[in-house]
Motif scaffolding. Sequence first.
Motif, PDB file in Angstrom:
ATOM      1  N   UNK A  28       0.769  -1.235  -0.023  1.00  0.00           N
ATOM      2  CA  UNK A  28      -0.221   0.077  -0.067  1.00  0.00           C
ATOM      3  C   UNK A  28       0.671   1.374  -0.230  1.00  0.00           C
ATOM      4  N   UNK A  29       1.846   1.142   0.818  1.00  0.00           N
ATOM      5  CA  UNK A  29       2.646   2.378   0.894  1.00  0.00           C
ATOM      6  C   UNK A  29       3.565   2.728  -0.395  1.00  0.00           C
ATOM      7  N   UNK A  30       4.133   1.561  -1.262  1.00  0.00           N
ATOM      8  CA  UNK A  30       4.692   1.920  -2.174  1.00  0.00           C
ATOM      9  C   UNK A  30       3.869   2.278  -3.542  1.00  0.00           C
ATOM     10  N   UNK A  31       2.663   1.564  -3.698  1.00  0.00           N
ATOM     11  CA  UNK A  31       1.785   1.933  -4.626  1.00  0.00           C
ATOM     12  C   UNK A  31       1.405   3.277  -4.437  1.00  0.00           C
ATOM     13  N   UNK A  32       1.122   3.766  -3.092  1.00  0.00           N
ATOM     14  CA  UNK A  32       0.724   5.177  -2.892  1.00  0.00           C
ATOM     15  C   UNK A  32       1.897   6.039  -3.588  1.00  0.00           C
ATOM     16  N   UNK A  33       3.106   5.744  -3.218  1.00  0.00           N
ATOM     17  CA  UNK A  33       4.258   6.814  -3.533  1.00  0.00           C
ATOM     18  C   UNK A  33       4.213   6.696  -5.066  1.00  0.00           C
ATOM     19  N   UNK A  34       3.844   5.611  -5.695  1.00  0.00           N
ATOM     20  CA  UNK A  34       4.067   5.490  -7.227  1.00  0.00           C
ATOM     21  C   UNK A  34       2.897   6.585  -7.932  1.00  0.00           C
ATOM     22  N   UNK A  35       1.625   6.494  -7.256  1.00  0.00           N
ATOM     23  CA  UNK A  35       0.526   7.175  -7.718  1.00  0.00           C
ATOM     24  C   UNK A  35       0.726   8.452  -7.533  1.00  0.00           C
ATOM     25  N   UNK A  36       1.245   8.907  -6.217  1.00  0.00           N
ATOM     26  CA  UNK A  36       1.554  10.255  -6.110  1.00  0.00           C
ATOM     27  C   UNK A  36       2.776  10.849  -7.232  1.00  0.00           C
ATOM     28  N   UNK A  37       3.722  10.071  -7.469  1.00  0.00           N
ATOM     29  CA  UNK A  37       4.702  10.597  -8.309  1.00  0.00           C
ATOM     30  C   UNK A  37       4.392  10.648  -9.510  1.00  0.00           C
ATOM     31  N   UNK A  38       3.216   9.989 -10.071  1.00  0.00           N
ATOM     32  CA  UNK A  38       2.615   9.950 -11.461  1.00  0.00           C
ATOM     33  C   UNK A  38       1.495  11.056 -11.243  1.00  0.00           C
ATOM     34  N   UNK A  39       1.210  11.654 -10.367  1.00  0.00           N
ATOM     35  CA  UNK A  39       0.188  12.755 -10.063  1.00  0.00           C
ATOM     36  C   UNK A  39      -1.029  12.130 -10.217  1.00  0.00           C
ATOM     37  N   UNK A  40      -1.287  10.744 -10.194  1.00  0.00           N
ATOM     38  CA  UNK A  40      -2.579  10.141 -10.098  1.00  0.00           C
ATOM     39  C   UNK A  40      -3.090  10.098  -8.841  1.00  0.00           C
ATOM     40  N   UNK A  41      -3.567  11.185  -8.143  1.00  0.00           N
ATOM     41  CA  UNK A  41      -4.080  11.474  -6.728  1.00  0.00           C
ATOM     42  C   UNK A  41      -5.298  10.607  -6.572  1.00  0.00           C
ATOM     43  N   UNK A  42      -6.236  10.481  -7.555  1.00  0.00           N
ATOM     44  CA  UNK A  42      -7.307   9.840  -7.080  1.00  0.00           C
ATOM     45  C   UNK A  42      -7.195   8.196  -6.784  1.00  0.00           C
TER      46      UNK A  42
END
Length: 202
Positions: A32-46
């Motif tokens: 969950x932590x890593x996936x969230x970091x990736x999505x934030x890095x991709x600006x996919x905040x939703x």
Amino acid sequence: KAYLYISLGKYSEALETLDELQMIIPDAFEVYDLKTQIYCGLKQYDKAIELMYDAVKKFDKDVVLQWIRIKVLVEMKDFDNAKKAIAEIKNEEMYETVLREIAIQESIIYSYENNFNGAISALENAVSKQTETDEQCTYLLMNLYLGTKDYEKVLEKANKLAATGSDTLYCISGMYYAAHVLKLLGNTDEALKRYKELSIYL
């Protein structure tokens, strides 16, 4: 494997690897932590916040995940929901490191709202519980006091950073702002002395 893909910027491959891991170990916190970091890095905040809400439901006692959710909400500038989440998490027992991170997120929210006193209060409360100098929080406080033109407080924080004696940007910034504020306060001789000490880093 996922860490390697992330370091190489191969986020799609990293997400696929994490999906596979999650199928094998559904309760893996790191996924969950890593996936969230990736999505934030991709600006996919939703996607990031949806994942975090799922994680908090699954691990409702895990304050670290709740803090990550708050961080994502702040990055999204969804301050209303971030404030609600902060109010909820403050009722839980927390490690000092989590309290510190919550304080930083609170200070960001207050700063966006131009409530510098609120931001200062949040960070001062966090550093008051620490025995050693927290360079990041002290640096943030120094800049907040600069914004309010409380030069005595700027000098206090700047001197604290300079006193760490490290080669970090925080220490060097402290040395610079100490000299700068001393000049503003009319202590020209001491300001020149500080500028000379700073020159070895320039």
